[in-house]
Scaffold this motif. Sequence first.
Motif, PDB file in Angstrom:
ATOM      1  N   GLN A  99       0.815  -1.216   0.000  1.00 24.15           N
ATOM      2  CA  GLN A  99       0.000   0.000   0.000  1.00 24.15           C
ATOM      3  C   GLN A  99       0.849   1.267   0.000  1.00 24.15           C
ATOM      4  OE1 GLN A  99      -2.844  -0.876   3.339  1.00 24.15           O
ATOM      5  NE2 GLN A  99      -4.379  -0.713   1.727  1.00 24.15           N
ATOM      6  N   HIS A 100       2.119   1.121   0.325  1.00 25.30           N
ATOM      7  CA  HIS A 100       3.043   2.249   0.303  1.00 25.30           C
ATOM      8  C   HIS A 100       3.872   2.172  -0.975  1.00 25.30           C
ATOM      9  CE1 HIS A 100       2.911   2.333   5.003  1.00 25.30           C
ATOM     10  NE2 HIS A 100       1.823   2.857   4.432  1.00 25.30           N
ATOM     11  N   PRO A 101       3.668   3.085  -1.929  1.00 28.91           N
ATOM     12  CA  PRO A 101       4.349   3.012  -3.226  1.00 28.91           C
ATOM     13  C   PRO A 101       5.858   3.253  -3.116  1.00 28.91           C
ATOM     14  CG  PRO A 101       2.441   4.491  -3.283  1.00 28.91           C
ATOM     15  CD  PRO A 101       2.716   4.204  -1.855  1.00 28.91           C
ATOM     16  N   PRO A 102       6.689   2.284  -3.483  1.00 28.75           N
ATOM     17  CA  PRO A 102       8.149   2.471  -3.441  1.00 28.75           C
ATOM     18  C   PRO A 102       8.620   3.632  -4.306  1.00 28.75           C
ATOM     19  CG  PRO A 102       7.596   0.152  -3.712  1.00 28.75           C
ATOM     20  CD  PRO A 102       6.324   0.917  -3.896  1.00 28.75           C
ATOM     21  N   GLU A 103       7.861   3.970  -5.339  1.00 25.40           N
ATOM     22  CA  GLU A 103       8.259   5.051  -6.240  1.00 25.40           C
ATOM     23  C   GLU A 103       8.288   6.417  -5.544  1.00 25.40           C
ATOM     24  OE1 GLU A 103       7.099   1.554  -8.324  1.00 25.40           O
ATOM     25  OE2 GLU A 103       5.938   2.744  -6.878  1.00 25.40           O
ATOM     26  N   MET A 104       7.640   6.521  -4.368  1.00 26.25           N
ATOM     27  CA  MET A 104       7.639   7.783  -3.625  1.00 26.25           C
ATOM     28  C   MET A 104       8.961   8.042  -2.920  1.00 26.25           C
ATOM     29  SD  MET A 104       3.851   8.157  -1.919  1.00 26.25           S
ATOM     30  CE  MET A 104       4.387   9.633  -1.049  1.00 26.25           C
ATOM     31  N   ILE A 105       9.818   7.029  -2.864  1.00 25.15           N
ATOM     32  CA  ILE A 105      11.102   7.181  -2.174  1.00 25.15           C
ATOM     33  C   ILE A 105      11.915   8.327  -2.778  1.00 25.15           C
ATOM     34  CG2 ILE A 105      13.342   6.048  -1.812  1.00 25.15           C
ATOM     35  CD1 ILE A 105      11.831   3.453  -1.346  1.00 25.15           C
ATOM     36  N   ALA A 106      11.830   8.493  -4.089  1.00 20.73           N
ATOM     37  CA  ALA A 106      12.556   9.582  -4.746  1.00 20.73           C
ATOM     38  C   ALA A 106      12.119  10.943  -4.201  1.00 20.73           C
ATOM     39  CB  ALA A 106      12.341   9.509  -6.251  1.00 20.73           C
ATOM     40  N   GLN A 107      10.812  11.104  -3.917  1.00 24.39           N
ATOM     41  CA  GLN A 107      10.309  12.354  -3.337  1.00 24.39           C
ATOM     42  C   GLN A 107      10.864  12.565  -1.932  1.00 24.39           C
ATOM     43  OE1 GLN A 107       5.932  11.318  -4.711  1.00 24.39           O
ATOM     44  NE2 GLN A 107       5.989  13.423  -4.021  1.00 24.39           N
ATOM     45  N   PHE A 108      10.907  11.477  -1.151  1.00 25.92           N
ATOM     46  CA  PHE A 108      11.462  11.557   0.201  1.00 25.92           C
ATOM     47  C   PHE A 108      12.897  12.074   0.158  1.00 25.92           C
ATOM     48  CE2 PHE A 108       8.733   7.864   2.086  1.00 25.92           C
ATOM     49  CZ  PHE A 108       7.602   8.641   1.919  1.00 25.92           C
ATOM     50  N   LEU A 109      13.688  11.471  -0.712  1.00 29.40           N
ATOM     51  CA  LEU A 109      15.102  11.806  -0.785  1.00 29.40           C
ATOM     52  C   LEU A 109      15.324  13.229  -1.293  1.00 29.40           C
ATOM     53  CD1 LEU A 109      16.368   8.398  -2.190  1.00 29.40           C
ATOM     54  CD2 LEU A 109      16.691   9.285   0.129  1.00 29.40           C
ATOM     55  N   GLU A 110      14.452  13.674  -2.159  1.00 29.52           N
ATOM     56  CA  GLU A 110      14.556  15.043  -2.659  1.00 29.52           C
ATOM     57  C   GLU A 110      14.369  16.043  -1.522  1.00 29.52           C
ATOM     58  OE1 GLU A 110      12.130  18.030  -5.727  1.00 29.52           O
ATOM     59  OE2 GLU A 110      11.878  15.851  -5.886  1.00 29.52           O
ATOM     60  N   LYS A 111      13.368  15.810  -0.671  1.00 28.84           N
ATOM     61  CA  LYS A 111      13.123  16.684   0.469  1.00 28.84           C
ATOM     62  C   LYS A 111      14.226  16.547   1.517  1.00 28.84           C
ATOM     63  CE  LYS A 111       9.517  18.720  -1.031  1.00 28.84           C
ATOM     64  NZ  LYS A 111       9.602  20.176  -1.331  1.00 28.84           N
ATOM     65  N   TRP A 112      14.736  15.343   1.661  1.00 29.25           N
ATOM     66  CA  TRP A 112      15.848  15.108   2.595  1.00 29.25           C
ATOM     67  C   TRP A 112      17.076  15.908   2.171  1.00 29.25           C
ATOM     68  CZ3 TRP A 112      19.987  11.027   1.952  1.00 29.25           C
ATOM     69  CH2 TRP A 112      20.798  10.935   3.075  1.00 29.25           C
ATOM     70  N   GLU A 113      17.369  15.911   0.894  1.00 31.30           N
ATOM     71  CA  GLU A 113      18.504  16.663   0.376  1.00 31.30           C
ATOM     72  C   GLU A 113      18.299  18.174   0.518  1.00 31.30           C
ATOM     73  OE1 GLU A 113      21.257  15.539  -0.259  1.00 31.30           O
ATOM     74  OE2 GLU A 113      21.149  13.504  -1.050  1.00 31.30           O
ATOM     75  N   GLU A 114      17.039  18.602   0.599  1.00 30.06           N
ATOM     76  CA  GLU A 114      16.749  20.016   0.813  1.00 30.06           C
ATOM     77  C   GLU A 114      16.988  20.439   2.263  1.00 30.06           C
ATOM     78  OE1 GLU A 114      12.826  20.970  -0.481  1.00 30.06           O
ATOM     79  OE2 GLU A 114      13.177  20.353  -2.566  1.00 30.06           O
ATOM     80  N   GLY A 115      17.211  19.452   3.145  1.00 28.53           N
ATOM     81  CA  GLY A 115      17.524  19.771   4.537  1.00 28.53           C
ATOM     82  C   GLY A 115      16.518  19.314   5.559  1.00 28.53           C
ATOM     83  N   TYR A 116      15.461  18.626   5.146  1.00 34.25           N
ATOM     84  CA  TYR A 116      14.474  18.128   6.102  1.00 34.25           C
ATOM     85  C   TYR A 116      14.988  16.858   6.786  1.00 34.25           C
ATOM     86  CZ  TYR A 116      11.128  21.457   4.191  1.00 34.25           C
ATOM     87  OH  TYR A 116      10.497  22.608   3.805  1.00 34.25           O
ATOM     88  N   ASP A 117      14.802  16.793   8.109  1.00 36.21           N
ATOM     89  CA  ASP A 117      15.262  15.641   8.891  1.00 36.21           C
ATOM     90  C   ASP A 117      14.240  14.513   8.904  1.00 36.21           C
ATOM     91  OD1 ASP A 117      17.641  17.052   9.817  1.00 36.21           O
ATOM     92  OD2 ASP A 117      16.271  18.214  11.069  1.00 36.21           O
ATOM     93  N   VAL A 118      12.971  14.860   8.777  1.00 28.20           N
ATOM     94  CA  VAL A 118      11.888  13.878   8.744  1.00 28.20           C
ATOM     95  C   VAL A 118      10.967  14.224   7.581  1.00 28.20           C
ATOM     96  CG1 VAL A 118       9.910  12.880   9.961  1.00 28.20           C
ATOM     97  CG2 VAL A 118      11.955  13.543  11.250  1.00 28.20           C
ATOM     98  N   VAL A 119      10.718  13.246   6.726  1.00 27.16           N
ATOM     99  CA  VAL A 119       9.738  13.405   5.652  1.00 27.16           C
ATOM    100  C   VAL A 119       8.681  12.324   5.881  1.00 27.16           C
ATOM    101  CG1 VAL A 119       9.322  13.494   3.183  1.00 27.16           C
ATOM    102  CG2 VAL A 119      11.556  14.200   4.090  1.00 27.16           C
TER     103      VAL A 119
END
Length: 318
Positions: A99-119
């Motif tokens: 139910q959790h799409p693996p393809e969303m991982i790229a979005q997580f990492l993009e926000k992580w690289e922007e400086g967010y500690d928790v996405v």
Amino acid sequence: MMRKKVSVVIPSFNEEGNIEVLALRLITALEKLPYEHEVIFVDDGSSDNTLEKLKNISDISRHLYYLELSRNFGHQNALKAGYDYANGDCIISMDSDMQHPPEMIAQFLEKWEEGYDVVYTCREYQDEATIFKTKTSDLFYKMINSLSDTKLEKGTADFRLIDRKVANVLTTLNENGLFIRGLIKWLGFKQYAIHYQCDARFSGKSKYNLKKMVKFAVQGITAFSVRPLYMATGIGLFFSMVAVLYIPYILISYFTGHAVSGWASLIATIVFFGGVQLMVLGIIGMYLGKLFMQSKQRPNYIIRSTNLQRVNHDFVKL
């Protein structure tokens, strides 16, 4: 320059029909990204062939690992085990029901690289979602937010990314009755929410029935607030005042020669106030029970076997 490493943690309980499909889809998504990666499945005492399938796929890919717990410790404890053993610069947690799409991982990492500690993610149900599931989910978050000091957005799920410094703090916590989505919110740091529609379950049935959802809600409320104790005190005070107001009626009836209400009303009153007292004692008992279990200092989980070596990360001082 050494590439950053991403760990994916997946608690699994009786998910033999989903493991292989999820692993393939997940590895496909991760290999497209410029990161080192590892995928850690945590077998939470499954009674089907989940563990055997995990061992088979871990033999095929050097990026796939498994943790076998000695019994079923529950989803939150299994998730904690994955966090404790993950070696990545960031850790992504997700469920094994597809139910959790693996393809969303790229979005997580993009926000992580922007400086967010928790996405983290907030789930939005699709049109075909059952009314019961939607309503119970809404009720769950209303209960949490009205009675707990830690506020959670509607639909907050355990599908999230946390930075290594957040994971280092989380692994030092050894609470009994874990409510990790609440702990993540309580920890603070710089957080970002992504709204998404969950996919349909690929195989099997949901392990969260109404009873488990109520237990989960109570666990979350009592882990982050003593407000129910104040409510119990307020209820007790209110009915004590009501009982005091009953005294003039008794005195007037006595001096005017009128008979006091019969046994039926007396029994009803005793039963009512007895029920209130039991409810208040039950609330107090829940907190005492949590203190009792915490005082034992038992581990959240026990590892029976694994093909993953745990790395001790230096604690990041804030």
